[in-house]
Design a protein around this motif. Structure first.
Motif, PDB file in Angstrom:
ATOM      1  N   ASP A  94       0.973  -1.062  -0.113  1.00 48.33           N
ATOM      2  CA  ASP A  94      -0.096  -0.100   0.229  1.00 48.33           C
ATOM      3  C   ASP A  94       0.878   1.262   0.105  1.00 48.33           C
ATOM      4  OD1 ASP A  94      -2.039   1.803   0.241  1.00 48.33           O
ATOM      5  OD2 ASP A  94      -2.590   1.167   2.259  1.00 48.33           O
ATOM      6  N   VAL A  95       0.631   2.081  -1.044  1.00 49.00           N
ATOM      7  CA  VAL A  95       1.444   3.347  -1.136  1.00 49.00           C
ATOM      8  C   VAL A  95       0.724   4.137  -0.399  1.00 49.00           C
ATOM      9  CG1 VAL A  95       2.155   4.935  -2.649  1.00 49.00           C
ATOM     10  CG2 VAL A  95       2.505   2.550  -3.276  1.00 49.00           C
ATOM     11  N   LYS A  96       1.334   4.919   0.610  1.00 45.56           N
ATOM     12  CA  LYS A  96       0.676   5.750   1.788  1.00 45.56           C
ATOM     13  C   LYS A  96       0.754   7.084   1.171  1.00 45.56           C
ATOM     14  CE  LYS A  96      -1.119   2.812   4.574  1.00 45.56           C
ATOM     15  NZ  LYS A  96      -2.388   2.832   4.946  1.00 45.56           N
ATOM     16  N   GLY A  97       1.926   7.387   0.664  1.00 45.50           N
ATOM     17  CA  GLY A  97       2.022   8.927   0.228  1.00 45.50           C
ATOM     18  C   GLY A  97       3.358   9.120  -0.848  1.00 45.50           C
ATOM     19  N   PRO A  98       3.334  10.403  -1.244  1.00 44.68           N
ATOM     20  CA  PRO A  98       4.361  10.460  -2.327  1.00 44.68           C
ATOM     21  C   PRO A  98       6.015  10.457  -1.647  1.00 44.68           C
ATOM     22  CG  PRO A  98       3.575  12.642  -1.946  1.00 44.68           C
ATOM     23  CD  PRO A  98       2.757  11.590  -1.082  1.00 44.68           C
ATOM     24  N   THR A  99       6.846   9.887  -2.761  1.00 42.24           N
ATOM     25  CA  THR A  99       8.232   9.885  -2.228  1.00 42.24           C
ATOM     26  C   THR A  99       8.818  10.812  -3.343  1.00 42.24           C
ATOM     27  OG1 THR A  99       8.164   7.833  -1.157  1.00 42.24           O
ATOM     28  CG2 THR A  99      10.361   8.674  -2.011  1.00 42.24           C
ATOM     29  N   VAL A 100       9.839  11.842  -3.148  1.00 36.95           N
ATOM     30  CA  VAL A 100      10.370  12.662  -4.349  1.00 36.95           C
ATOM     31  C   VAL A 100      11.889  12.593  -4.179  1.00 36.95           C
ATOM     32  CG1 VAL A 100       8.577  14.199  -4.422  1.00 36.95           C
ATOM     33  CG2 VAL A 100      10.325  14.696  -3.005  1.00 36.95           C
ATOM     34  N   VAL A 101      12.556  12.639  -5.174  1.00 35.52           N
ATOM     35  CA  VAL A 101      13.993  12.838  -5.434  1.00 35.52           C
ATOM     36  C   VAL A 101      14.391  13.682  -4.060  1.00 35.52           C
ATOM     37  CG1 VAL A 101      16.031  13.625  -6.445  1.00 35.52           C
ATOM     38  CG2 VAL A 101      14.147  12.263  -7.495  1.00 35.52           C
ATOM     39  N   GLY A 102      15.558  12.891  -3.406  1.00 35.88           N
ATOM     40  CA  GLY A 102      15.939  13.896  -2.102  1.00 35.88           C
ATOM     41  C   GLY A 102      15.423  13.415  -0.806  1.00 35.88           C
ATOM     42  N   ASP A 103      14.465  12.444  -0.794  1.00 39.30           N
ATOM     43  CA  ASP A 103      14.071  11.840   0.471  1.00 39.30           C
ATOM     44  C   ASP A 103      14.678  10.980   0.633  1.00 39.30           C
ATOM     45  OD1 ASP A 103      11.617  13.501   0.404  1.00 39.30           O
ATOM     46  OD2 ASP A 103      10.248  12.161  -0.034  1.00 39.30           O
ATOM     47  N   THR A 104      14.773  10.693   2.117  1.00 43.63           N
ATOM     48  CA  THR A 104      15.723   9.564   2.689  1.00 43.63           C
ATOM     49  C   THR A 104      14.685   8.652   3.293  1.00 43.63           C
ATOM     50  OG1 THR A 104      17.561  11.286   2.991  1.00 43.63           O
ATOM     51  CG2 THR A 104      17.513   9.342   4.271  1.00 43.63           C
ATOM     52  N   ILE A 105      14.878   7.514   3.108  1.00 43.78           N
ATOM     53  CA  ILE A 105      13.901   6.482   3.789  1.00 43.78           C
ATOM     54  C   ILE A 105      14.749   5.450   4.403  1.00 43.78           C
ATOM     55  CG2 ILE A 105      12.337   6.799   1.677  1.00 43.78           C
ATOM     56  CD1 ILE A 105      13.385   3.994   0.657  1.00 43.78           C
ATOM     57  N   HIS A 106      13.812   4.988   5.435  1.00 41.23           N
ATOM     58  CA  HIS A 106      14.304   3.767   6.273  1.00 41.23           C
ATOM     59  C   HIS A 106      13.343   2.792   6.261  1.00 41.23           C
ATOM     60  CE1 HIS A 106      12.799   6.087   9.427  1.00 41.23           C
ATOM     61  NE2 HIS A 106      12.908   4.822  10.162  1.00 41.23           N
ATOM     62  N   VAL A 107      13.216   1.569   6.967  1.00 39.43           N
ATOM     63  CA  VAL A 107      12.079   0.723   7.159  1.00 39.43           C
ATOM     64  C   VAL A 107      11.954   0.334   8.256  1.00 39.43           C
ATOM     65  CG1 VAL A 107      10.966  -1.308   6.225  1.00 39.43           C
ATOM     66  CG2 VAL A 107      12.649  -0.336   4.693  1.00 39.43           C
ATOM     67  N   GLN A 108      10.999   0.491   9.029  1.00 40.07           N
ATOM     68  CA  GLN A 108      10.565  -0.205  10.406  1.00 40.07           C
ATOM     69  C   GLN A 108       9.756  -1.474  10.341  1.00 40.07           C
ATOM     70  OE1 GLN A 108       8.838   3.016  12.589  1.00 40.07           O
ATOM     71  NE2 GLN A 108      10.491   3.974  12.763  1.00 40.07           N
ATOM     72  N   CYS A 109      10.108  -2.340  10.794  1.00 37.90           N
ATOM     73  CA  CYS A 109       9.749  -3.886  10.846  1.00 37.90           C
ATOM     74  C   CYS A 109       9.157  -4.449  12.373  1.00 37.90           C
ATOM     75  CB  CYS A 109      10.637  -4.686  10.347  1.00 37.90           C
ATOM     76  SG  CYS A 109      11.595  -4.212   8.534  1.00 37.90           S
ATOM     77  N   GLU A 110       8.043  -5.099  11.960  1.00 40.77           N
ATOM     78  CA  GLU A 110       7.666  -5.555  13.379  1.00 40.77           C
ATOM     79  C   GLU A 110       7.145  -7.062  12.783  1.00 40.77           C
ATOM     80  OE1 GLU A 110       4.442  -5.405  16.901  1.00 40.77           O
ATOM     81  OE2 GLU A 110       4.435  -3.671  15.416  1.00 40.77           O
ATOM     82  N   VAL A 111       7.329  -8.144  13.502  1.00 43.82           N
ATOM     83  CA  VAL A 111       7.138  -9.590  13.097  1.00 43.82           C
ATOM     84  C   VAL A 111       5.613  -9.602  13.746  1.00 43.82           C
ATOM     85  CG1 VAL A 111       7.408 -11.942  13.774  1.00 43.82           C
ATOM     86  CG2 VAL A 111       9.412 -10.428  13.503  1.00 43.82           C
ATOM     87  N   THR A 112       4.733 -10.098  12.822  1.00 42.75           N
ATOM     88  CA  THR A 112       3.474 -10.141  13.134  1.00 42.75           C
ATOM     89  C   THR A 112       2.945 -11.803  13.122  1.00 42.75           C
ATOM     90  OG1 THR A 112       2.883  -9.819  10.863  1.00 42.75           O
ATOM     91  CG2 THR A 112       2.727  -7.850  12.241  1.00 42.75           C
ATOM     92  N   GLU A 113       3.565 -12.787  12.719  1.00 44.45           N
ATOM     93  CA  GLU A 113       3.259 -13.891  12.648  1.00 44.45           C
ATOM     94  C   GLU A 113       4.508 -14.921  12.614  1.00 44.45           C
ATOM     95  OE1 GLU A 113       1.094 -16.855   9.566  1.00 44.45           O
ATOM     96  OE2 GLU A 113       0.667 -14.732   9.264  1.00 44.45           O
ATOM     97  N   ALA A 114       4.785 -15.844  13.254  1.00 48.19           N
ATOM     98  CA  ALA A 114       5.851 -16.832  13.042  1.00 48.19           C
ATOM     99  C   ALA A 114       5.270 -18.067  13.443  1.00 48.19           C
ATOM    100  CB  ALA A 114       6.949 -16.275  14.035  1.00 48.19           C
TER     101      ALA A 114
END
Length: 151
Positions: A94-114
């Protein structure tokens, strides 16, 4: 001797990931050259991504395809499954909002099933992954189900 030496950079095994476990990746700034290379490689020649003039667009700045944001997120996550990941099985995205050149991204992860596979020799782990920009805004979410090695 090499059997007793743990390699640096090895990812999480199934047993390392309990429901509720959270982690985040390093960051990555998206450059103009990244968008140009991605658009050329994928033939994603939609004007939104292929033309720099944004004067008549709702999104100001050079828009980044959601597919590129997802691809970078997977690259940032690679160390978490290096040498332990066996398969990417499915996900919703699901794309939640725009990303533009110059943006710095990272990923936050949570285990929801194992859970263990039916044979019990490997595990299935589902994550809730949120890609955030430098302002802390979520720009993309996805929930991959991955097959991972056991220890």
């Amino acid at each position: 001797m090499s059997q007793n030496v743990h390699p640096i950079g090895r990812g999480f095994a199934y047993e390392d990931l309990k429901v509720g476990f959270r982690f985040r990746t390093h960051r990555r700034t998206i450059a103009e050259s990244d968008v140009a290379s991605f658009v050329t490689l994928t033939w994603l020649t939609e004007e939104l991504f292929a033309v720099a003039d944004d004067s008549s667009r709702a999104i100001k700045g050079r828009a980044v395809p959601g597919a590129l944001v997802y691809s970078f997120a997977e690259g940032l996550l690679l160390p978490s499954m290096q040498d332990t990941g066996l398969a990417f099985l499915n996900a919703t995205l699901d794309v939640k909002g725009p990303t533009v050149v110059g943006d710095t991204i990272h990923v936050q992860c949570e285990v929801t099933e194992a859970r263990l596979t039916s044979k019990g020799d490997r595990g299935l782990v589902r994550f809730n992954n949120k890609v955030l920009n430098q302002r802390g805004e979520t720009v993309l979410e996805y929930n991959p189900l991955r097959m991972l090695k056991r220890k």
